[in-house]
Write a protein that holds these residues in place. Structure first.
Motif, PDB file in Angstrom:
ATOM      1  N   GLY A 238      -8.193  -9.800   7.651  1.00  0.00           N
ATOM      2  CA  GLY A 238      -8.648 -10.689   6.575  1.00  0.00           C
ATOM      3  C   GLY A 238      -7.522 -11.425   5.881  1.00  0.00           C
ATOM      4  O   GLY A 238      -7.751 -12.206   4.964  1.00  0.00           O
ATOM      5  N   GLY A 239      -6.282 -11.168   6.277  1.00  0.00           N
ATOM      6  CA  GLY A 239      -5.145 -11.856   5.685  1.00  0.00           C
ATOM      7  C   GLY A 239      -4.530 -11.130   4.508  1.00  0.00           C
ATOM      8  O   GLY A 239      -3.673 -11.683   3.818  1.00  0.00           O
ATOM      9  N   VAL A 240      -4.945  -9.907   4.239  1.00  0.00           N
ATOM     10  CA  VAL A 240      -4.405  -9.134   3.121  1.00  0.00           C
ATOM     11  C   VAL A 240      -3.111  -8.463   3.575  1.00  0.00           C
ATOM     12  O   VAL A 240      -3.045  -7.858   4.635  1.00  0.00           O
ATOM     13  N   LEU A 241      -2.070  -8.582   2.739  1.00  0.00           N
ATOM     14  CA  LEU A 241      -0.790  -7.942   3.028  1.00  0.00           C
ATOM     15  C   LEU A 241      -0.634  -6.744   2.108  1.00  0.00           C
ATOM     16  O   LEU A 241      -1.022  -6.789   0.938  1.00  0.00           O
ATOM     17  N   GLY A 242      -0.053  -5.664   2.621  1.00  0.00           N
ATOM     18  CA  GLY A 242       0.150  -4.500   1.785  1.00  0.00           C
ATOM     19  C   GLY A 242       0.983  -3.444   2.475  1.00  0.00           C
ATOM     20  O   GLY A 242       1.418  -3.607   3.611  1.00  0.00           O
ATOM     21  N   LYS A 243       1.221  -2.352   1.728  1.00  0.00           N
ATOM     22  CA  LYS A 243       2.027  -1.239   2.225  1.00  0.00           C
ATOM     23  C   LYS A 243       1.112  -0.027   2.402  1.00  0.00           C
ATOM     24  O   LYS A 243       0.292   0.272   1.529  1.00  0.00           O
ATOM     25  N   ILE A 244       1.252   0.651   3.523  1.00  0.00           N
ATOM     26  CA  ILE A 244       0.422   1.822   3.807  1.00  0.00           C
ATOM     27  C   ILE A 244       0.864   2.976   2.914  1.00  0.00           C
ATOM     28  O   ILE A 244       2.039   3.336   2.881  1.00  0.00           O
ATOM     29  N   THR A 245      -0.121   3.549   2.176  1.00  0.00           N
ATOM     30  CA  THR A 245       0.180   4.679   1.292  1.00  0.00           C
ATOM     31  C   THR A 245      -0.397   5.985   1.814  1.00  0.00           C
ATOM     32  O   THR A 245       0.118   7.052   1.497  1.00  0.00           O
ATOM     33  N   SER A 246      -1.478   5.919   2.576  1.00  0.00           N
ATOM     34  CA  SER A 246      -2.060   7.136   3.155  1.00  0.00           C
ATOM     35  C   SER A 246      -2.682   6.790   4.504  1.00  0.00           C
ATOM     36  O   SER A 246      -3.127   5.657   4.718  1.00  0.00           O
ATOM     37  N   ILE A 247      -2.689   7.782   5.387  1.00  0.00           N
ATOM     38  CA  ILE A 247      -3.199   7.556   6.739  1.00  0.00           C
ATOM     39  C   ILE A 247      -4.215   8.635   7.077  1.00  0.00           C
ATOM     40  O   ILE A 247      -3.950   9.824   6.911  1.00  0.00           O
ATOM     41  N   GLY A 248      -5.380   8.208   7.559  1.00  0.00           N
ATOM     42  CA  GLY A 248      -6.405   9.105   8.070  1.00  0.00           C
ATOM     43  C   GLY A 248      -6.652   8.798   9.536  1.00  0.00           C
ATOM     44  O   GLY A 248      -5.953   7.977  10.143  1.00  0.00           O
ATOM     45  N   ASP A 249      -7.655   9.451  10.113  1.00  0.00           N
ATOM     46  CA  ASP A 249      -7.965   9.199  11.522  1.00  0.00           C
ATOM     47  C   ASP A 249      -8.484   7.786  11.749  1.00  0.00           C
ATOM     48  O   ASP A 249      -8.094   7.121  12.707  1.00  0.00           O
ATOM     49  N   GLN A 250      -9.382   7.333  10.864  1.00  0.00           N
ATOM     50  CA  GLN A 250      -9.972   6.014  11.047  1.00  0.00           C
ATOM     51  C   GLN A 250      -9.630   5.035   9.924  1.00  0.00           C
ATOM     52  O   GLN A 250      -9.793   3.833  10.080  1.00  0.00           O
ATOM     53  N   TYR A 251      -9.175   5.541   8.791  1.00  0.00           N
ATOM     54  CA  TYR A 251      -8.933   4.691   7.627  1.00  0.00           C
ATOM     55  C   TYR A 251      -7.494   4.802   7.136  1.00  0.00           C
ATOM     56  O   TYR A 251      -6.832   5.813   7.334  1.00  0.00           O
ATOM     57  N   LEU A 252      -7.047   3.746   6.470  1.00  0.00           N
ATOM     58  CA  LEU A 252      -5.718   3.699   5.874  1.00  0.00           C
ATOM     59  C   LEU A 252      -5.855   3.384   4.387  1.00  0.00           C
ATOM     60  O   LEU A 252      -6.743   2.631   3.990  1.00  0.00           O
ATOM     61  N   GLY A 253      -4.961   3.923   3.581  1.00  0.00           N
ATOM     62  CA  GLY A 253      -4.844   3.501   2.191  1.00  0.00           C
ATOM     63  C   GLY A 253      -3.787   2.415   2.149  1.00  0.00           C
ATOM     64  O   GLY A 253      -2.669   2.590   2.635  1.00  0.00           O
ATOM     65  N   LEU A 254      -4.141   1.257   1.613  1.00  0.00           N
ATOM     66  CA  LEU A 254      -3.235   0.104   1.610  1.00  0.00           C
ATOM     67  C   LEU A 254      -3.016  -0.341   0.170  1.00  0.00           C
ATOM     68  O   LEU A 254      -3.963  -0.694  -0.537  1.00  0.00           O
ATOM     69  N   GLU A 255      -1.771  -0.326  -0.273  1.00  0.00           N
ATOM     70  CA  GLU A 255      -1.435  -0.789  -1.619  1.00  0.00           C
ATOM     71  C   GLU A 255      -1.171  -2.288  -1.534  1.00  0.00           C
ATOM     72  O   GLU A 255      -0.218  -2.738  -0.892  1.00  0.00           O
ATOM     73  N   ILE A 256      -2.047  -3.063  -2.191  1.00  0.00           N
ATOM     74  CA  ILE A 256      -1.923  -4.518  -2.104  1.00  0.00           C
ATOM     75  C   ILE A 256      -1.239  -5.104  -3.339  1.00  0.00           C
ATOM     76  O   ILE A 256      -0.796  -6.247  -3.314  1.00  0.00           O
ATOM     77  N   ALA A 257      -1.153  -4.340  -4.410  1.00  0.00           N
ATOM     78  CA  ALA A 257      -0.429  -4.730  -5.633  1.00  0.00           C
ATOM     79  C   ALA A 257      -0.040  -3.434  -6.333  1.00  0.00           C
ATOM     80  O   ALA A 257      -0.484  -2.361  -5.937  1.00  0.00           O
ATOM     81  N   ASN A 258       0.794  -3.536  -7.368  1.00  0.00           N
ATOM     82  CA  ASN A 258       1.195  -2.326  -8.094  1.00  0.00           C
ATOM     83  C   ASN A 258      -0.034  -1.635  -8.673  1.00  0.00           C
ATOM     84  O   ASN A 258      -0.758  -2.218  -9.478  1.00  0.00           O
ATOM     85  N   GLY A 259      -0.283  -0.409  -8.227  1.00  0.00           N
ATOM     86  CA  GLY A 259      -1.409   0.370  -8.726  1.00  0.00           C
ATOM     87  C   GLY A 259      -2.757   0.005  -8.139  1.00  0.00           C
ATOM     88  O   GLY A 259      -3.766   0.563  -8.529  1.00  0.00           O
ATOM     89  N   VAL A 260      -2.832  -0.928  -7.213  1.00  0.00           N
ATOM     90  CA  VAL A 260      -4.106  -1.331  -6.592  1.00  0.00           C
ATOM     91  C   VAL A 260      -4.083  -0.897  -5.126  1.00  0.00           C
ATOM     92  O   VAL A 260      -3.297  -1.396  -4.328  1.00  0.00           O
ATOM     93  N   GLU A 261      -4.967   0.061  -4.813  1.00  0.00           N
ATOM     94  CA  GLU A 261      -5.018   0.579  -3.442  1.00  0.00           C
ATOM     95  C   GLU A 261      -6.422   0.402  -2.895  1.00  0.00           C
ATOM     96  O   GLU A 261      -7.413   0.661  -3.581  1.00  0.00           O
ATOM     97  N   VAL A 262      -6.513  -0.062  -1.671  1.00  0.00           N
ATOM     98  CA  VAL A 262      -7.808  -0.226  -0.999  1.00  0.00           C
ATOM     99  C   VAL A 262      -7.801   0.589   0.277  1.00  0.00           C
ATOM    100  O   VAL A 262      -6.743   0.872   0.852  1.00  0.00           O
ATOM    101  N   LYS A 263      -8.989   0.969   0.726  1.00  0.00           N
ATOM    102  CA  LYS A 263      -9.123   1.662   2.002  1.00  0.00           C
ATOM    103  C   LYS A 263      -9.593   0.656   3.033  1.00  0.00           C
ATOM    104  O   LYS A 263     -10.529  -0.106   2.782  1.00  0.00           O
TER     105      LYS A 263
END
Length: 111
Positions: free
Chosen positions: A69-94
């Protein structure tokens, strides 16, 4: 008269072997087209899929990625099928692992 009719009877038998050869000759372009299609389209696509699968399996915590979708971020957590992605300070999406399309060089994502 007898020689002419005997000669005429053997002529179709000789062309029967030529029929087989001509049918193989007419199939040759079709076979060549499939070979070219394999090397030009199918093989490179399989190679890209293999590289993408290897990239997704090699994801690690702290990698900076771009999603489909064009979202840039840093991986904060990793699961089997999902990732936690920090897209801004304090904002994390799965997101789903398959949504990652590119691993960016370190420092490419500014917080």
């Amino acid at each position: 008269m007898f020689i002419s009719s005997a000669f005429a009877q053997t002529a179709p038998a000789a062309s029967g072997g030529g029929d087989m050869l001509s049918s193989l000759g007419s199939m040759l372009p079709l076979v060549l087209m499939f070979v070219v299609l394999y090397f030009v389209m199918i093989r490179p696509q399989m190679k890209r899929q293999k590289e993408a699968r290897a990239m997704i399996e090699a994801l690690a915590k702290g990698d900076e990625v771009a999603t489909a979708g064009g979202v840039l971020g840093k991986i904060t957590s990793i699961g089997d099928q999902y990732l936690g992605l920090e897209i801004a300070n304090g904002v994390e999406v799965k997101i789903q692992r398959s949504a990652v399309v590119q691993v960016l060089p370190k420092g490419a994502v500014k917080p």
